[in-house]
Design a protein around this motif. Structure first.
Motif, PDB file in Angstrom:
ATOM      1  N   ALA A  24       0.833  -1.206   0.000  1.00 25.54           N
ATOM      2  CA  ALA A  24       0.000   0.000   0.000  1.00 25.54           C
ATOM      3  C   ALA A  24       0.869   1.258   0.000  1.00 25.54           C
ATOM      4  CB  ALA A  24      -0.903  -0.011   1.224  1.00 25.54           C
ATOM      5  N   GLY A  25       2.128   1.093   0.317  1.00 24.18           N
ATOM      6  CA  GLY A  25       3.033   2.243   0.391  1.00 24.18           C
ATOM      7  C   GLY A  25       4.007   2.220  -0.772  1.00 24.18           C
ATOM      8  N   THR A  26       5.306   2.192  -0.458  1.00 26.74           N
ATOM      9  CA  THR A  26       6.294   2.264  -1.543  1.00 26.74           C
ATOM     10  C   THR A  26       6.457   0.929  -2.274  1.00 26.74           C
ATOM     11  OG1 THR A  26       8.253   1.563  -0.291  1.00 26.74           O
ATOM     12  CG2 THR A  26       7.635   3.889  -0.122  1.00 26.74           C
ATOM     13  N   GLY A  27       5.980  -0.151  -1.655  1.00 26.79           N
ATOM     14  CA  GLY A  27       6.079  -1.457  -2.316  1.00 26.79           C
ATOM     15  C   GLY A  27       7.439  -2.116  -2.146  1.00 26.79           C
ATOM     16  N   TYR A  28       8.314  -1.514  -1.361  1.00 25.02           N
ATOM     17  CA  TYR A  28       9.672  -2.057  -1.182  1.00 25.02           C
ATOM     18  C   TYR A  28       9.645  -3.516  -0.718  1.00 25.02           C
ATOM     19  CZ  TYR A  28      13.960  -2.910   1.579  1.00 25.02           C
ATOM     20  OH  TYR A  28      15.083  -3.470   2.149  1.00 25.02           O
ATOM     21  N   ILE A  29       8.683  -3.886   0.123  1.00 24.81           N
ATOM     22  CA  ILE A  29       8.700  -5.252   0.677  1.00 24.81           C
ATOM     23  C   ILE A  29       8.601  -6.329  -0.400  1.00 24.81           C
ATOM     24  CG2 ILE A  29       7.838  -4.751   3.022  1.00 24.81           C
ATOM     25  CD1 ILE A  29       5.158  -5.911   2.035  1.00 24.81           C
ATOM     26  N   ASP A  30       8.142  -5.961  -1.567  1.00 30.30           N
ATOM     27  CA  ASP A  30       8.065  -6.926  -2.677  1.00 30.30           C
ATOM     28  C   ASP A  30       9.425  -7.496  -3.045  1.00 30.30           C
ATOM     29  OD1 ASP A  30       5.451  -7.086  -3.213  1.00 30.30           O
ATOM     30  OD2 ASP A  30       5.434  -5.456  -4.695  1.00 30.30           O
ATOM     31  N   GLN A  31      10.479  -6.814  -2.644  1.00 29.07           N
ATOM     32  CA  GLN A  31      11.820  -7.265  -3.042  1.00 29.07           C
ATOM     33  C   GLN A  31      12.304  -8.463  -2.229  1.00 29.07           C
ATOM     34  OE1 GLN A  31      14.331  -3.768  -2.908  1.00 29.07           O
ATOM     35  NE2 GLN A  31      13.441  -2.957  -4.791  1.00 29.07           N
ATOM     36  N   TYR A  32      11.580  -8.788  -1.147  1.00 28.72           N
ATOM     37  CA  TYR A  32      11.998  -9.935  -0.327  1.00 28.72           C
ATOM     38  C   TYR A  32      11.339 -11.208  -0.806  1.00 28.72           C
ATOM     39  CZ  TYR A  32      14.184  -6.639   2.848  1.00 28.72           C
ATOM     40  OH  TYR A  32      15.006  -5.666   3.377  1.00 28.72           O
ATOM     41  N   PHE A  33      11.958 -12.335  -0.491  1.00 30.24           N
ATOM     42  CA  PHE A  33      11.337 -13.621  -0.793  1.00 30.24           C
ATOM     43  C   PHE A  33      10.056 -13.735   0.046  1.00 30.24           C
ATOM     44  CE2 PHE A  33      15.517 -14.183  -2.472  1.00 30.24           C
ATOM     45  CZ  PHE A  33      15.278 -14.927  -3.610  1.00 30.24           C
ATOM     46  N   PRO A  34       9.056 -14.520  -0.451  1.00 31.05           N
ATOM     47  CA  PRO A  34       7.708 -14.465   0.113  1.00 31.05           C
ATOM     48  C   PRO A  34       7.614 -14.541   1.639  1.00 31.05           C
ATOM     49  CG  PRO A  34       7.746 -15.869  -1.825  1.00 31.05           C
ATOM     50  CD  PRO A  34       9.152 -15.423  -1.592  1.00 31.05           C
ATOM     51  N   LYS A  35       8.409 -15.409   2.245  1.00 34.05           N
ATOM     52  CA  LYS A  35       8.284 -15.553   3.696  1.00 34.05           C
ATOM     53  C   LYS A  35       8.675 -14.259   4.433  1.00 34.05           C
ATOM     54  CE  LYS A  35       8.621 -19.357   6.741  1.00 34.05           C
ATOM     55  NZ  LYS A  35       9.079 -20.707   6.972  1.00 34.05           N
ATOM     56  N   ASN A  36       9.747 -13.650   3.967  1.00 37.46           N
ATOM     57  CA  ASN A  36      10.167 -12.394   4.608  1.00 37.46           C
ATOM     58  C   ASN A  36       9.203 -11.261   4.266  1.00 37.46           C
ATOM     59  OD1 ASN A  36      12.353 -13.458   5.947  1.00 37.46           O
ATOM     60  ND2 ASN A  36      13.730 -13.157   4.203  1.00 37.46           N
ATOM     61  N   LYS A  37       8.702 -11.303   3.048  1.00 36.44           N
ATOM     62  CA  LYS A  37       7.738 -10.277   2.651  1.00 36.44           C
ATOM     63  C   LYS A  37       6.511 -10.340   3.578  1.00 36.44           C
ATOM     64  CE  LYS A  37       4.682  -8.935  -0.997  1.00 36.44           C
ATOM     65  NZ  LYS A  37       4.179  -9.109  -2.332  1.00 36.44           N
ATOM     66  N   ARG A  38       6.046 -11.569   3.815  1.00 36.97           N
ATOM     67  CA  ARG A  38       4.889 -11.732   4.717  1.00 36.97           C
ATOM     68  C   ARG A  38       5.229 -11.209   6.106  1.00 36.97           C
ATOM     69  NH1 ARG A  38       4.058 -16.453   2.046  1.00 36.97           N
ATOM     70  NH2 ARG A  38       5.091 -17.766   3.608  1.00 36.97           N
ATOM     71  N   MET A  39       6.427 -11.567   6.563  1.00 41.11           N
ATOM     72  CA  MET A  39       6.824 -11.147   7.921  1.00 41.11           C
ATOM     73  C   MET A  39       6.810  -9.615   8.039  1.00 41.11           C
ATOM     74  SD  MET A  39      10.419 -11.879   9.861  1.00 41.11           S
ATOM     75  CE  MET A  39      11.493 -11.084   8.659  1.00 41.11           C
ATOM     76  N   TYR A  40       7.373  -8.947   7.042  1.00 37.79           N
ATOM     77  CA  TYR A  40       7.475  -7.491   7.145  1.00 37.79           C
ATOM     78  C   TYR A  40       6.153  -6.779   6.845  1.00 37.79           C
ATOM     79  CZ  TYR A  40      12.589  -7.931   7.283  1.00 37.79           C
ATOM     80  OH  TYR A  40      13.888  -8.224   7.634  1.00 37.79           O
TER      81      TYR A  40
END
Ligand code: GCV
Length: 661
Positions: free
Chosen positions: A542-558
């Motif tokens: 919903a914001g800058t979308g930076y979390i998309d750069q992590y692998f799915p598990k870390n993306k979910r965590m963050y």
């Protein structure tokens, strides 16, 4: 006391425990590296026990003393590994190469002076990381960019200095396993552009010779625009034939006289530095051009990934400096030559006291990677504050990337265990200078020592490293207190500076001391976005979308405030001040409390140190005491500036009724 020797000052050992071992050295054959190993044992024998060891050239296994054995064992320990055995009166050091034996000798001396070598001891050490490098940001006028320990010991007034200090420095490096050193700043300017020319050949040859005798390779930072700046061309386009010919001629000439050169480090298209972008070329085209030229010499090109737009517009909330490296380099995965290595800072921003791990680490499956730490404490107290960084580096190395498998960690990726990489490892921006104790703050030498030891063996704990260092630098009586101080220093620094991963809040330019809005209203893209209701940067989809750069598990965590580690909450989310943290405190109360706690810890550290008067040498005692007194004042300033800022922004009272300005 000779503080110039740092952790290599061999002190008199009245117990005489290792005197008989150090009285004779047996070895077969010669090499300059073996000579270095013997010299080091001689130095230690003289200083610890006042003896001059017998050096015996013999094929026979001796009964006593120290036996150095190259290549004569059946263990797969690699070209830099070693094995130490102690039986009866004999300590044997085996290596497959002479460099392995040299590291083994330093290993023996370290054990003698810290943990001890009991009879029957057997130990094998193989370095975890192939490349173990220091990057100096030294300029040829003698200044050091982000240097907090005096001037450069490599350069002065446009000249390369050849002094005793280079030898001392090289020994320190070899003793902790460093095998590559870049001597000049990545921001290459002025005389430094000429380092690759004939002009500086002689002193560089001397450096290279000293380094080689200690298993270390010399590297230089390059000015990408050198063909224009000193070559008389009007372009530095990496695909231009004239440019290629210029580099070929210049680097051929360099290698013909310095055949051991490790290679080159390049900061291109970053913070105003020239690079291939100006010619519509990619980083891969830019780096491979140089890679091809140095490949026949076994040279490597280290290409930094610290590339971002430093003219960002705050209104553009889709642009995020944190995303920049990944965005630039992921599309090029697989496009770099075999001898080109991408060098990636540990976090996506710039060595803040707390950052998430760079999502680029582990994301490139077909590209050589080196991780970059910063031992120089640019944002962590500039070596006026104690801030032991090994625990921070360990967190980075232990971070699970979830890239190739469930268990992959950063330490596996950079050691080359996750993906087949021809070159990989870890570099640090060095924290040394010509101050007599090397690092300005005596306790900052723990970061220099700790960096080498950690990247040699990433399973060592921060406490183990600290303990070894204190034993060799101060003495055993001081171990508990100094280790305790070191271990609480990073958490304390984090508490009294910027909260929960948001970072910055420093004075622009020199980066020392508090200035909450220092970078908020400029174009560097390092925002906290605090208003009267909330603060932090939304980096979710919903914001800058930076979390998309992590692998799915870390993306979910963050992505969720519930699973995101609280230490990074404000890095990933915009949070209202009334938000309740896991401690039950509101965000605003956490900010107030953490700042008070951090300062209290510094006050404890000062008391602990003061109690060491008489236990540690008078000179370092006074130096550290002065710096701790400054740290306490300065931490108080941080606390008051940050707490007042948020009090005045929010008008929310401190529950504990402390004085807020
Ligand atoms: C060498 C940060 C530092 C600069 C440094 C740069 C880099 O921006 O403040 O001093 O330049 O990082 O890593 O290239």
């Amino acid at each position: 006391m000779n503080w110039e020797q740092a952790w290599l000052k061999y002190e008199q050992d009245e117990t005489g425990t290792y005197a008989s071992f150090l009285s004779s050295i047996t070895l077969k054959g010669h090499s300059e590296v073996l000579d270095t190993a013997v010299k080091e044992l001689q130095l230690a024998a003289a200083a610890m026990y006042g003896i001059i060891p017998h050096v015996n050239e013999s094929e026979k296994i001796p009964h006593e003393g120290i036996h150095l054995v190259v290549g004569d064992n059946d263990m797969a320990i690699g070209t830099e590994g070693y094995k130490i055995e102690s039986y009866g009166g004999l300590i044997t050091v085996y290596g497959e190469s002479d460099v392995g034996v040299l590291y083994g000798v330093f290993g023996v001396l370290r054990l003698m002076r810290s943990g001890g070598i009991p009879d029957g001891y057997q130990g094998v050490e193989i370095p975890d990381n192939p490349l173990r490098m220091l990057n100096h940001w030294d300029n040829m006028d003698g200044s050091i960019e982000r240097g907090y320990s005096g001037e450069s010991f490599f350069f002065k007034s446009g000249e390369v200095i050849v002094s005793e200090r280079i030898m001392d420095y090289t020994r320190l490096n070899a003793s902790i396993g460093i095998n590559g050193v870049v001597i000049n700043n990545v921001n290459v300017a002025g005389a430094a552009i000429d380092l690759i020319t004939e002009k500086y050949r002689e002193p560089l040859k001397t450096y290279s010779d000293i380094f080689r005798a200690h298993g270390i390779k010399l590297y230089l930072s390059l000015d990408y625009a050198a063909p224009m700046d000193i070559g008389g061309l009007d372009t530095c386009d990496p695909l231009d034939e004239q440019v290629i010919t210029w580099w070929q001629r210049t680097l051929d000439a360099l290698y013909s006289e310095l055949p051991d050169m490790g290679g080159f480090l390049i900061k291109a298209d970053s913070e105003g530095r020239p690079g291939p972008f100006s010619y519509g070329r990619t980083h891969a085209e830019g780096a491979n051009m140089l890679g091809k030229i140095v490949a026949p010499y076994g040279g490597i090109i280290l290409w930094r990934c610290f590339v971002y737009n430093c003219t960002q517009d705050w209104r553009d909330t889709t642009q995020d400096r944190a995303s920049a490296s990944y965005d630039h380099f992921i599309p090029l995965d697989g496009a770099f030559d075999d001898n080109v290595i991408l060098q990636i800072k540990n976090g996506p921003m710039d060595f803040q006291v707390r950052e998430p791990v760079s999502p680029l680490l582990g994301a490139m499956k077909a590209t050589n990677q080196v991780l970059e730490f910063q031992a120089a404490q640019e944002y962590t107290g500039q070596q006026r504050h104690v801030c032991y960084l090994v625990p921070m580096w360990k967190e980075v190395l232990d971070f699970r990337t979830h890239c190739a498998s469930e268990n992959d960690r950063v330490r596996d990726v950079v050691a080359g265990r996750t993906y087949a990489m021809k070159h990989s490892g870890i570099a640090a921006v060095a924290n040394t200078g010509n101050d007599s104790n090397w690092t300005g703050h005596d306790l900052a030498a723990a970061n220099y020592y700790g960096f080498g030891r950690l990247i040699w063996k990433t399973s060592l704990t921060s406490e183990e490293i600290a303990e070894e260092w204190v034993c060799q630098t101060f003495n055993r009586e001081a171990v508990d207190v100094i280790c305790n101080m070191l271990m609480k220093s990073w958490p304390a620094y984090e508490k009294y500076t910027s909260p929960l991963g948001i970072g910055w809040m420093v004075n622009p330019g020199h980066h020392y001391g508090p200035n909450v809005d220092g970078y908020e209203y400029d174009m560097f893209g390092t925002y906290h976005r605090a208003d009267h209701l909330a603060m932090g940067v939304d980096r979710t989809e919903a914001g800058t979308g930076y979390i998309d750069q992590y692998f799915p598990k870390n993306k979910r965590m963050y992505s969720s405030t519930v699973t995101c580690p609280e230490s990074l909450l404000l890095f990933f989310h915009r949070i209202p001040y009334s938000y309740q943290l896991s401690t039950g405190k509101t965000l605003i109360q956490h900010i107030y409390d953490a700042h008070y706690e951090g300062v209290e810890t510094v006050s404890e550290m000062l008391e602990q140190w003061t109690a060491l008067e008489g236990t540690v040498e008078a000179l370092p005692y006074m130096r550290v005491k002065k710096r701790l007194e400054h740290q306490l004042d300065h931490a108080g300033l941080w606390r008051d500036v940050v707490n007042s800022y948020f009090y005045r922004k929010t008008l929310i009272e401190d529950e504990k009724g402390r004085k807020l300005y």
